[in-house]
Design a protein around this motif. Structure first.
Motif, PDB file in Angstrom:
ATOM      1  N   LEU A 587       0.959  -1.079  -0.112  1.00 40.26           N
ATOM      2  CA  LEU A 587      -0.150   0.057  -0.035  1.00 40.26           C
ATOM      3  C   LEU A 587       0.790   1.174  -0.064  1.00 40.26           C
ATOM      4  CD1 LEU A 587      -2.900  -1.031   2.560  1.00 40.26           C
ATOM      5  CD2 LEU A 587      -2.962  -0.720  -0.035  1.00 40.26           C
ATOM      6  N   LEU A 588       1.937   1.156   0.929  1.00 43.53           N
ATOM      7  CA  LEU A 588       2.839   2.370   0.898  1.00 43.53           C
ATOM      8  C   LEU A 588       3.497   2.905  -0.823  1.00 43.53           C
ATOM      9  CD1 LEU A 588       4.622   1.856   4.360  1.00 43.53           C
ATOM     10  CD2 LEU A 588       2.959   3.670   3.718  1.00 43.53           C
ATOM     11  N   LEU A 589       4.098   1.570  -1.276  1.00 43.65           N
ATOM     12  CA  LEU A 589       4.541   1.781  -2.775  1.00 43.65           C
ATOM     13  C   LEU A 589       3.597   2.095  -3.442  1.00 43.65           C
ATOM     14  CD1 LEU A 589       7.034  -1.366  -2.669  1.00 43.65           C
ATOM     15  CD2 LEU A 589       7.533   1.055  -2.702  1.00 43.65           C
ATOM     16  N   HIS A 590       2.204   1.374  -3.441  1.00 36.82           N
ATOM     17  CA  HIS A 590       1.231   2.058  -4.466  1.00 36.82           C
ATOM     18  C   HIS A 590       0.911   3.620  -4.205  1.00 36.82           C
ATOM     19  CE1 HIS A 590       0.015  -1.223  -6.765  1.00 36.82           C
ATOM     20  NE2 HIS A 590      -0.049  -2.116  -5.858  1.00 36.82           N
ATOM     21  N   ALA A 591       1.000   4.093  -2.856  1.00 30.68           N
ATOM     22  CA  ALA A 591       0.674   5.544  -2.589  1.00 30.68           C
ATOM     23  C   ALA A 591       1.695   6.176  -3.178  1.00 30.68           C
ATOM     24  CB  ALA A 591       0.653   5.736  -1.082  1.00 30.68           C
ATOM     25  N   VAL A 592       3.048   5.708  -2.972  1.00 26.68           N
ATOM     26  CA  VAL A 592       4.286   6.548  -3.612  1.00 26.68           C
ATOM     27  C   VAL A 592       4.276   6.580  -5.138  1.00 26.68           C
ATOM     28  CG1 VAL A 592       6.608   6.568  -4.036  1.00 26.68           C
ATOM     29  CG2 VAL A 592       5.869   6.191  -1.724  1.00 26.68           C
ATOM     30  N   ASN A 593       3.687   5.540  -5.828  1.00 23.83           N
ATOM     31  CA  ASN A 593       3.503   5.370  -7.194  1.00 23.83           C
ATOM     32  C   ASN A 593       2.552   6.484  -7.657  1.00 23.83           C
ATOM     33  OD1 ASN A 593       4.139   4.556  -9.691  1.00 23.83           O
ATOM     34  ND2 ASN A 593       2.605   2.725  -9.724  1.00 23.83           N
ATOM     35  N   PHE A 594       1.019   6.458  -7.038  1.00 22.14           N
ATOM     36  CA  PHE A 594       0.079   7.001  -7.297  1.00 22.14           C
ATOM     37  C   PHE A 594       0.427   8.622  -7.186  1.00 22.14           C
ATOM     38  CE2 PHE A 594      -3.343   9.619  -5.606  1.00 22.14           C
ATOM     39  CZ  PHE A 594      -4.258   9.641  -6.787  1.00 22.14           C
ATOM     40  N   ALA A 595       1.411   9.223  -6.088  1.00 18.00           N
ATOM     41  CA  ALA A 595       1.695  10.600  -6.004  1.00 18.00           C
ATOM     42  C   ALA A 595       2.705  10.797  -7.156  1.00 18.00           C
ATOM     43  CB  ALA A 595       2.467  10.842  -4.771  1.00 18.00           C
ATOM     44  N   MET A 596       3.616  10.109  -7.400  1.00 21.37           N
ATOM     45  CA  MET A 596       4.658  10.268  -8.499  1.00 21.37           C
ATOM     46  C   MET A 596       3.905  10.289  -9.903  1.00 21.37           C
ATOM     47  SD  MET A 596       7.751   7.902  -7.412  1.00 21.37           S
ATOM     48  CE  MET A 596       8.638   8.181  -8.955  1.00 21.37           C
ATOM     49  N   GLY A 597       2.786   9.323  -9.897  1.00 23.06           N
ATOM     50  CA  GLY A 597       1.715   9.194 -11.285  1.00 23.06           C
ATOM     51  C   GLY A 597       0.866  10.336 -11.394  1.00 23.06           C
ATOM     52  N   CYS A 598       0.707  11.297 -10.405  1.00 19.62           N
ATOM     53  CA  CYS A 598       0.156  12.140 -10.550  1.00 19.62           C
ATOM     54  C   CYS A 598       0.877  13.591 -10.832  1.00 19.62           C
ATOM     55  CB  CYS A 598      -0.916  12.568  -9.447  1.00 19.62           C
ATOM     56  SG  CYS A 598      -2.352  11.260  -9.265  1.00 19.62           S
ATOM     57  N   PHE A 599       1.976  13.566 -10.112  1.00 23.10           N
ATOM     58  CA  PHE A 599       2.955  14.939 -10.204  1.00 23.10           C
ATOM     59  C   PHE A 599       3.482  15.043 -11.488  1.00 23.10           C
ATOM     60  CE2 PHE A 599       6.671  17.228  -9.315  1.00 23.10           C
ATOM     61  CZ  PHE A 599       6.074  18.169  -9.074  1.00 23.10           C
ATOM     62  N   SER A 600       4.262  13.692 -11.901  1.00 23.47           N
ATOM     63  CA  SER A 600       5.165  13.643 -12.975  1.00 23.47           C
ATOM     64  C   SER A 600       4.461  13.827 -14.247  1.00 23.47           C
ATOM     65  CB  SER A 600       6.223  12.453 -12.711  1.00 23.47           C
ATOM     66  OG  SER A 600       6.880  12.643 -11.722  1.00 23.47           O
TER      67      SER A 600
END
Length: 632
Positions: A587-600
């Motif tokens: 879940l933590l990795l998915h949250a990080v990926n989601f944040a990066m996947g929105c910002f970048s």
């Protein structure tokens, strides 16, 4: 779409100028324009009526300066006052801003508010100073009984890092030298990193001690001025007592300020608006012109509003004041204010355009293209049903809560479009939080991004080529529209060169017949010659740069693959640990990926527009439309 604007002239008898200014101010659609400089008339021309600017002089100039000062003071007071929570109480009354009594009443209110604010600032500053001593006092308090009563001394508190014991030894040696041994030093550990030190030296040595501490890079915490000249034990005891008293005093002052805000905030705000409106009307006179018997006002307004404004002037002044529309000359395009008007679905993307200066009047409004390509690029990079659904939920929640006001509504509309695009591409790529979609029967329709890298790269470059060609085509259309023949030829030649290069590349890959690729290759040479003749010898470098822009769109593929790979890593992590730990890590990795996947993707999609796309046609430097109105 850039709204069509009109250059208009309002004419009427000179005596009706103040009433006309008032009428235009009320209508709020005309952006005033200073009297334009008229070209010099030929020597043999008949003398024309001379229109002169109306200067502010005498009483009007004095009134302008007075209103400026009043507006400044009112703005400063409104910044000091907190926004009132309850406006149901009795409100203060201020005279009209133009009356002589207003200045004296404002002095009284200003004196009251500023006295409270200065008291608040003084208490806040004192609280900060005492707070800086708190750890030092707590650590050194057990040593206070060992201190002798001392007068005519200066006390300095310092904090020294415990990993720098040599700094304390050096300070003590130098202090002993400076004071001839007439000093007191108390030392105690404050925490694991710092130690507190109190130095007491004769007052005549205080300046040299401060210089020593500055040279050694040691922060000096001086005691407040009000405590100077007292014995150290008394001073420290007062500081401890004040640390308990200040919060209550500060709350009392803030309560008084809040009460004053409830009484004066609204009257001050109304007075400031009245002062700004009077100031705007006064300055409007300086942009008008006059003859011996008439006045003239120049301005800009949307063409669709011309008839309505003319009708209002006709009705108000019974035909004595008229509005005339004039053609906008080519050299005036840079002065024309810009109004953007797009359909409701496209309008939120004006938010992305607001990061740049407005487009120049007569150029192309890129908002529709932002609305088309920004979500497309974003969805291609994020491309996951799960992530897209989370983003959609957050966008809808923010919109329902009204976060960010009007700006937030535009931002959530853009986020909604981007999230829907990500969901669509997630279906096409068969991704739901990475490969979890396979467990729910979700399979790739287009291709698997993690495996079909060449196909993904080809799709990204194809979109890039389409985007770049569209930009060059828009530049060609803009040049033709403004009659810029050489620029139009250069844009058309560049467009043909890029198309020719694409045909050659497709022929080499076997997507088009080889004969067509050969013909395109042969056509490149004469096209280059034409471009060099029109643009100069450096023109081919510009073409190479444009072709290179296409390869910048490979970042669509790179970020997309990075997103799906990180999602897969998160999914696999769940199986490497016990269930609870594995799910938490995933879940933590998915949250990080989601944040990066929105910002970048948002940053890169905007960059591809601003740098690669707009460079081909966008003409900035437009002026915002600021009508002369009550709201302004």
């Amino acid at each position: 779409m850039i709204v069509r604007m009109s250059k208009v002239q309002v004419l009427g008898p000179r005596r009706l100028l103040p009433e006309t200014i008032e009428c235009l101010h009320t209508q709020g659609v005309l952006q005033l324009r200073s009297l334009p400089d008229e070209p010099a008339a030929p020597a043999d021309a008949r003398p024309a009526v001379r229109v002169r600017k109306i200067p502010l002089a005498g009483a009007e100039l004095t009134q302008e300066r007075s209103l400026e000062e009043i507006s400044r003071r009112l703005q400063a007071l409104l910044l000091v006052l907190p926004v009132p929570r309850d406006t149901s109480g009795e409100s203060g009354v201020l005279p009209d801003v133009a009356s002589p009594a207003f200045a004296s009443e404002l002095d009284s209110v200003e004196s009251e508010i500023r006295a409270l604010n200065q008291r608040r600032l003084a208490l806040s500053e004192e609280r900060e100073i005492v707070g800086r001593y708190e750890r030092l006092l707590t650590a050194l308090f057990p040593l206070l009984p060992a201190l002798a009563e001392a007068t005519h001394v200066e006390t300095v508190g310092i904090l020294i890092r415990r990993d720098r014991p040599e700094a304390l030894r050096l300070v003590e040696q130098e202090v002993a030298r400076i004071t001839g041994g007439a000093y007191s030093l108390l030392f105690r550990e404050v925490d694991k990193e710092q130690a507190g030190v109190l130095l007491t030296v004769p007052r005549e040595a205080a300046h040299e001690l401060s210089r020593l501490l500055f040279e050694q890079g040691i922060s000096e915490i001086k005691l407040p001025e009000r405590y100077s000249g007292q014995p150290l034990v008394t001073t420290l005891s007062l500081l401890v007592r004040r640390s308990r008293e200040i919060p209550g005093e500060l709350r009392g002052v803030e309560a008084e300020l809040l009460a004053g805000s409830g009484r004066w905030h609204e009257p001050l705000r109304r007075a400031q608006r009245a002062a700004q409106e009077r100031l705007a009307k006064l300055r409007a006179l300086a942009s008008c012109g006059e003859t011996e018997h008439a006045f003239v006002i120049w301005g800009w307004l949307p063409s669709e509003r011309c008839a309505a404004l003319a009708a209002v002037l006709e009705q108000t002044f019974r035909g004595k004041v008229s509005l005339f529309e004039h053609a906008i000359r080519e050299h005036e395009l840079g002065e024309v204010p810009v109004v953007l008007r797009n359909p409701a679905l496209i309008r939120p993307f004006e938010l992305l355009l607001s990061l740049l200066s407005p487009p120049r009047y007569g150029s192309v409004d890129p908002t529709p293209f932002l609305a088309a390509f920004f979500p497309l690029f974003f969805g291609l990079m994020l491309g996951d049903v799960g992530y897209g659904a989370v983003l959609l939920g957050l966008a809808l929640l923010a919109r329902a809560r009204g976060w960010g006001g009007e700006l937030g509504r535009s931002a959530t509309a853009v986020a909604t479009a981007a999230s829907l695009s990500a969901i669509v591409f997630g279906v096409l790529f068969g991704e739901y939080f990475g490969g979890l979609g396979e467990h729910f029967g979700l399979h790739p329709i287009l291709f698997n991004r993690a495996e079909a890298v060449p196909a993904f790269l080809g799709l990204a470059l194809a979109l890039g080529a389409t985007h770049i060609l569209l930009g060059v085509a828009l530049g060609l259309w803009s040049a033709l529209r403004h009659g810029e023949k050489e620029k139009a030829i250069a844009k058309a030649t560049t467009l043909c060169l890029i198309l020719g290069a694409l045909v050659v590349a497709l022929a080499r890959l076997g997507y088009v017949p080889a004969a067509l690729g050969t013909a395109a290759l042969v056509a490149l040479a004469p096209l280059l010659v034409v471009l060099i003749v029109v643009e100069g010898v450096l023109a081919p470098l510009e073409v190479m740069k444009t072709v290179g822009n296409v390869f910048s769109y490979a970042r669509l593929m790179a970020l997309g693959i990075a997103s799906v790979m990180l999602a897969e890593v998160a999914n696999r992590m769940a199986g490497y640990f016990p269930v609870v730990v594995g799910v938490t890590v995933a879940l933590l990795l998915h949250a990080v990926n989601f944040a990066m996947g929105c910002f970048s993707p948002a940053i890169q999609a905007a960059r591809l527009h601003y740098v690669e796309f707009f460079d081909k046609f966008y003409e900035d430097g437009g002026r915002p439309y600021e009508p002369f109105s009550l709201a302004s």
